[in-house]
Write a protein that holds these residues in place. Structure first.
Motif, PDB file in Angstrom:
ATOM      1  N   MET A   1      23.579  55.247  53.656  1.00 16.86           N
ATOM      2  CA  MET A   1      24.276  55.870  54.776  1.00 16.86           C
ATOM      3  C   MET A   1      23.715  57.269  55.005  1.00 16.86           C
ATOM      4  SD  MET A   1      27.657  56.609  52.537  1.00 16.86           S
ATOM      5  CE  MET A   1      27.175  55.326  51.394  1.00 16.86           C
ATOM      6  N   GLU A   2      23.935  57.740  56.223  1.00 12.41           N
ATOM      7  CA  GLU A   2      23.633  59.147  56.513  1.00 12.41           C
ATOM      8  C   GLU A   2      24.945  59.904  56.635  1.00 12.41           C
ATOM      9  OE1 GLU A   2      21.500  62.140  59.788  1.00 12.41           O
ATOM     10  OE2 GLU A   2      21.336  59.961  60.039  1.00 12.41           O
TER      11      GLU A   2
ATOM     12  N   ASN B   1      21.445  65.996  55.927  1.00 10.31           N
ATOM     13  CA  ASN B   1      20.462  66.823  56.629  1.00 10.31           C
ATOM     14  C   ASN B   1      20.378  68.220  56.035  1.00 10.31           C
ATOM     15  OD1 ASN B   1      19.632  65.200  59.211  1.00 10.31           O
ATOM     16  ND2 ASN B   1      21.849  64.931  58.996  1.00 10.31           N
ATOM     17  N   LEU B   2      19.173  68.755  55.978  1.00 12.75           N
ATOM     18  CA  LEU B   2      18.958  70.141  55.562  1.00 12.75           C
ATOM     19  C   LEU B   2      18.429  70.940  56.743  1.00 12.75           C
ATOM     20  CD1 LEU B   2      17.262  69.981  52.034  1.00 12.75           C
ATOM     21  CD2 LEU B   2      19.683  70.193  52.588  1.00 12.75           C
ATOM     22  N   SER B   3      18.934  72.146  56.902  1.00  9.00           N
ATOM     23  CA  SER B   3      18.437  73.075  57.922  1.00  9.00           C
ATOM     24  C   SER B   3      17.244  73.850  57.378  1.00  9.00           C
ATOM     25  CB  SER B   3      19.550  74.042  58.328  1.00  9.00           C
ATOM     26  OG  SER B   3      19.023  75.174  58.983  1.00  9.00           O
ATOM     27  N   PHE B   4      16.370  74.278  58.276  1.00  8.33           N
ATOM     28  CA  PHE B   4      15.218  75.073  57.829  1.00  8.33           C
ATOM     29  C   PHE B   4      15.674  76.387  57.198  1.00  8.33           C
ATOM     30  CE2 PHE B   4      15.996  77.145  61.824  1.00  8.33           C
ATOM     31  CZ  PHE B   4      15.453  78.410  61.727  1.00  8.33           C
ATOM     32  N   LYS B   5      16.844  76.911  57.627  1.00 11.84           N
ATOM     33  CA  LYS B   5      17.331  78.155  57.042  1.00 11.84           C
ATOM     34  C   LYS B   5      17.810  77.952  55.603  1.00 11.84           C
ATOM     35  CE  LYS B   5      18.370  80.946  61.060  1.00 11.84           C
ATOM     36  NZ  LYS B   5      19.332  81.838  61.729  1.00 11.84           N
ATOM     37  N   GLN B   6      18.303  76.756  55.293  1.00 12.91           N
ATOM     38  CA  GLN B   6      18.681  76.477  53.912  1.00 12.91           C
ATOM     39  C   GLN B   6      17.455  76.542  53.008  1.00 12.91           C
ATOM     40  OE1 GLN B   6      21.146  72.860  55.354  1.00 12.91           O
ATOM     41  NE2 GLN B   6      21.800  73.184  53.256  1.00 12.91           N
ATOM     42  N   LEU B   7      16.356  76.016  53.504  1.00 12.28           N
ATOM     43  CA  LEU B   7      15.128  76.001  52.704  1.00 12.28           C
ATOM     44  C   LEU B   7      14.585  77.411  52.480  1.00 12.28           C
ATOM     45  CD1 LEU B   7      13.394  72.952  54.396  1.00 12.28           C
ATOM     46  CD2 LEU B   7      14.403  73.007  52.128  1.00 12.28           C
ATOM     47  N   GLN B   8      14.943  78.341  53.358  1.00  9.44           N
ATOM     48  CA  GLN B   8      14.471  79.712  53.196  1.00  9.44           C
ATOM     49  C   GLN B   8      15.354  80.519  52.256  1.00  9.44           C
ATOM     50  OE1 GLN B   8      14.397  80.959  57.295  1.00  9.44           O
ATOM     51  NE2 GLN B   8      12.299  80.266  57.604  1.00  9.44           N
ATOM     52  N   ASP B   9      16.474  79.957  51.844  1.00 12.11           N
ATOM     53  CA  ASP B   9      17.361  80.623  50.899  1.00 12.11           C
ATOM     54  C   ASP B   9      16.741  80.548  49.503  1.00 12.11           C
ATOM     55  OD1 ASP B   9      19.419  81.682  49.438  1.00 12.11           O
ATOM     56  OD2 ASP B   9      20.754  79.952  49.660  1.00 12.11           O
TER      57      ASP B   9
ATOM     58  N   PHE C   1      17.582  63.949  50.881  1.00 12.44           N
ATOM     59  CA  PHE C   1      17.640  65.081  51.802  1.00 12.44           C
ATOM     60  C   PHE C   1      16.735  64.785  52.995  1.00 12.44           C
ATOM     61  CE2 PHE C   1      18.640  68.380  48.264  1.00 12.44           C
ATOM     62  CZ  PHE C   1      19.979  67.995  48.293  1.00 12.44           C
ATOM     63  N   GLU C   2      17.304  64.907  54.198  1.00 18.77           N
ATOM     64  CA  GLU C   2      16.526  64.706  55.421  1.00 18.77           C
ATOM     65  C   GLU C   2      16.066  66.055  55.962  1.00 18.77           C
ATOM     66  OE1 GLU C   2      18.581  62.460  58.342  1.00 18.77           O
ATOM     67  OE2 GLU C   2      18.884  60.708  57.052  1.00 18.77           O
TER      68      GLU C   2
ATOM     69  N   SER D   1      13.356  62.357  53.170  1.00 20.22           N
ATOM     70  CA  SER D   1      12.894  61.635  54.358  1.00 20.22           C
ATOM     71  C   SER D   1      12.540  62.634  55.443  1.00 20.22           C
ATOM     72  CB  SER D   1      13.963  60.658  54.864  1.00 20.22           C
ATOM     73  OG  SER D   1      15.146  61.356  55.215  1.00 20.22           O
ATOM     74  N   LEU D   2      11.619  62.243  56.305  1.00 17.52           N
ATOM     75  CA  LEU D   2      11.185  63.088  57.413  1.00 17.52           C
ATOM     76  C   LEU D   2      11.957  62.666  58.650  1.00 17.52           C
ATOM     77  CD1 LEU D   2       9.198  65.298  58.318  1.00 17.52           C
ATOM     78  CD2 LEU D   2       7.566  63.491  58.850  1.00 17.52           C
ATOM     79  N   ASP D   3      12.858  63.533  59.124  1.00 22.59           N
ATOM     80  CA  ASP D   3      13.778  63.203  60.211  1.00 22.59           C
ATOM     81  C   ASP D   3      13.168  63.543  61.572  1.00 22.59           C
ATOM     82  OD1 ASP D   3      16.068  62.311  61.388  1.00 22.59           O
ATOM     83  OD2 ASP D   3      17.252  64.103  60.956  1.00 22.59           O
ATOM     84  N   ASP D   4      13.652  62.834  62.620  1.00 19.95           N
ATOM     85  CA  ASP D   4      13.238  63.097  64.008  1.00 19.95           C
ATOM     86  C   ASP D   4      11.728  63.069  64.153  1.00 19.95           C
ATOM     87  OD1 ASP D   4      15.889  63.397  64.491  1.00 19.95           O
ATOM     88  OD2 ASP D   4      15.858  65.576  64.664  1.00 19.95           O
ATOM     89  N   PHE D   5      11.074  62.128  63.491  1.00 20.93           N
ATOM     90  CA  PHE D   5       9.616  62.096  63.529  1.00 20.93           C
ATOM     91  C   PHE D   5       9.132  61.911  64.970  1.00 20.93           C
ATOM     92  CE2 PHE D   5       5.493  59.917  63.337  1.00 20.93           C
ATOM     93  CZ  PHE D   5       4.795  60.880  62.650  1.00 20.93           C
ATOM     94  N   GLY D   6       8.092  62.663  65.320  1.00 18.90           N
ATOM     95  CA  GLY D   6       7.507  62.574  66.648  1.00 18.90           C
ATOM     96  C   GLY D   6       7.978  63.654  67.595  1.00 18.90           C
ATOM     97  N   THR D   7       8.977  64.448  67.176  1.00 17.15           N
ATOM     98  CA  THR D   7       9.497  65.505  68.055  1.00 17.15           C
ATOM     99  C   THR D   7       9.066  66.888  67.607  1.00 17.15           C
ATOM    100  OG1 THR D   7      11.558  65.732  66.788  1.00 17.15           O
ATOM    101  CG2 THR D   7      11.520  64.096  68.558  1.00 17.15           C
ATOM    102  N   GLY D   8       8.381  66.994  66.476  1.00 17.22           N
ATOM    103  CA  GLY D   8       7.988  68.297  65.943  1.00 17.22           C
ATOM    104  C   GLY D   8       6.492  68.500  65.950  1.00 17.22           C
ATOM    105  N   PHE D   9       5.988  69.257  64.966  1.00 12.68           N
ATOM    106  CA  PHE D   9       4.556  69.590  64.980  1.00 12.68           C
ATOM    107  C   PHE D   9       3.992  69.619  63.559  1.00 12.68           C
ATOM    108  CE2 PHE D   9       7.055  73.427  64.970  1.00 12.68           C
ATOM    109  CZ  PHE D   9       6.467  74.239  64.028  1.00 12.68           C
TER     110      PHE D   9
END
Length: 567
Positions: free
Chosen positions: A343-344, A403-411, A434-435, A463-471
């Motif tokens: 589940m997500e 889901n993890l936010s990019f700001k969490q990763l910067q903590d 962790f997505e 997992s890599l989330d929203d694939f195809g929408t980023g860079f």
């Protein structure tokens, strides 16, 4: 030393004086000069409007009043370096000429070659210095377009003109979405070059009469003069979006830059510089909240929305302490066996007055105000508690993704804190996933890499989330401990109707399998979509076809009773 001739306009004077100057200029070897003569000052004014000159020599002897008017006119307009000619150096008029902006005053009885050369070189060098000083104060050094200070002056003048002509005026504030992440993910030079490119794109897509400026960082502003209607401004706004969103190459990979545009109209939205800028900014924030490239016109509702966001932030700060959050879960189904294998986890906010607030509304706000980090820790802790609940109910093999936010990763404390929460919860870390989005990974790749490697040692998968929408770059992704790729719902929703989306999804599945990672498709809502994904070897699916996100108790009921909840 310049290669081309210096173009000088002699305004006024006599034929004999013109011939004398021609002869003397021919003796200057260091720099070629081209002298053009206008017999009177009115013709000189027209000549300056029609042709380009480097220097103006104004004869003030026959008609000093008209000559000084021409000098004043030039300084207010093109601001070309001007040298005046008088009969005597101690003339009161020569003092006045200096005050009006003349860089030098010469006398007709002392026009020698050496003096002319010295005066001309001084005037030209002074002009270069003045231009650079002016540019440093009023122009953005990175892009070369006007800066915030000059823009405010320009907008003020445009308002005065529009008021006098009873005309409308459009102000666009343009903000590049996600620029901060690019700035963090790549070098400063790369980010600077992207800003320069966006400025060039904007300059090419607007009229010459429109005024463009860089307000700072990733924000531009545009003044549209004499707007006939809001529809005209909307067309320009959409054109700006289309031009800026053209793919931009970074390190050999195409990146899509979206933007948010706030529009304020004069006089409806305000009649002052500060009023228009404030309301355009409100409209821009409204556009940004809608995600993706959007433009938004200021209205009374916009101001109400801004106040609502302020109040929502205040309520959000209380929500954690008041235990107003809850985790909902959406099943992941294995397409081969038909079984629910995981589940997500998705956070929900039960607001005491507004009811259920969508994550799409409060998560971006939490990221803006810095609350995403404590909320993120709450999500991890609650997901671990719910895993224990599922275990106690007899569902021991379910995997939970959050889901993890990019700001969490910067903590800097993230890895240590997340590891402690998992350890204290006594759950099997191998069942926790962790997505991360592509942009989150690339926001600070090295820090992300180190954190993911440390957490993977505990057994956590990614997992890599929203694939195809980023860079993201696959050279980077291959280094990371990613076990699944999630295809974004925007591709899945049209997979049976749009040939392009179908080809993209098939390519994504093949790409993931070549990297030896499984594929999870989001947003599947129809049997036809499920059939397509099954035929092309997609391993897992989540979406409304099987169930929306539901509470812990309802999720348990779905598993126990093997029922499907419909949207």
């Amino acid at each position: 030393m310049r290669d081309a001739s210096v173009r000088i306009l002699l305004a006024g004077g006599t034929q004999s004086q013109y011939q004398l100057l021609i002869e003397q200029l021919q003796h200057i070897k260091r720099q070629p000069y081209l002298l053009v003569w206008s017999e009177d000052h009115d013709r000189a004014e027209r000549e300056l409007a029609a042709e380009s000159y480097d220097l103006v020599l104004i004869d003030c002897q026959a008609d000093p009043e008209r000559a000084l008017y021409l000098l004043s006119y030039i300084q207010q307009g093109a601001a070309l370096p001007c040298i005046t000619l008088f009969e005597h150096s101690d003339s009161e008029l020569s003092v006045l000429a200096h005050d009006l902006g003349a860089v030098d005053c010469l006398t007709t009885d002392n026009l020698h070659v050496a003096i002319l050369e010295r005066s001309f070189r001084y005037a030209l060098d002074r002009s270069v210095v003045d231009q650079k000083l002016s540019q440093s104060h009023l122009y953005d050094p990175l892009t070369g377009i006007p800066n915030r200070q000059m823009f405010r002056q320009t907008l003020d003048a445009a308002i005065v003109s529009a008021k006098a002509q009873h005309a409308k005026l459009g102000l666009l504030l343009i903000n590049l979405d996600g620029f901060k992440r690019i700035n963090q993910a790549y070098s400063m030079d790369t980010a600077d070059e992207m800003v320069r490119t966006m400025a060039r794109r904007l300059a090419r897509c607007v009229r010459k009469s429109d005024r463009l400026a860089r307000m700072g960082g990733d924000e531009f502003a545009l003044i549209l003069d004499d707007c006939r209607s809001a529809e005209d401004v909307a067309l320009v706004s959409q054109k700006v979006i289309d031009v800026l969103s053209a793919p931009y190459m970074i390190e050999g990979a195409p990146v899509i830059i979206s933007c948010s545009i706030g529009v304020a109209m004069y006089p409806e939205s305000g009649e002052t510089v500060d009023g228009l800028l404030k309301r355009a900014n409100m409209a821009m924030m409204e556009a940004k909240s809608e995600r993706g490239s959007q433009y938004h016109f200021y209205s009374e509702e916009t101001q109400i929305g801004a106040l609502q966001r302020v109040n929502l932030e205040k309520d959000l700060r209380l929500a954690l302490r008041a235990n107003q959050f809850e985790m909902y879960y959406q099943p992941r189904v294995d397409l081969r066996s038909g079984e629910t294998v995981g589940m997500e986890g998705l956070i929900r906010w039960h607001h005491p007055k507004r009811g259920l607030v969508s994550p799409a509304e409060f998560i971006p706000l939490a990221e803006e105000c810095g609350l995403i980090i404590p909320i993120g820790y709450w999500v991890i802790q609650q997901a671990c508690k719910d895993m224990k609940y599922f275990d106690d109910c007899g569902n021991h093999d379910l995997h939970v993704a959050i889901n993890l936010s990019f700001k969490q990763l910067q903590d800097n404390m993230f890895v240590e804190t997340a590891a402690r929460i998992i350890k204290d919860s006594r759950v099997d870390a191998h069942r926790l996933e962790f997505e991360l989005t592509e942009t989150a990974i690339m926001s600070n790749f090295q820090q992300t890499y180190e954190g993911m490697m440390a957490l993977s040692q505990l057994g956590i998968t990614f997992s890599l989330d929203d694939f195809g929408t980023g860079f993201s770059s696959f050279a980077h992704i291959q280094r990371l401990p990613i076990s699944a790729l999630k295809i974004d719902r925007s591709f899945v929703s049209n997979v049976t109707e749009d040939f392009g989306d179908a080809e993209i999804v098939k390519a994504m599945i093949n790409l993931a399998h070549s990297l030896k990672i499984k594929v999870i498709a989001e947003g599947a809502e129809t049997l036809e979509q499920i059939q397509f994904l099954w035929e092309h070897n997609c391993e897992q699916v989540q979406g409304y076809y099987f169930s929306p996100a539901v509470s812990v108790q309802d999720f348990t009921a779905i598993i126990d009773q093997r029922v499907t909840v419909t949207a």
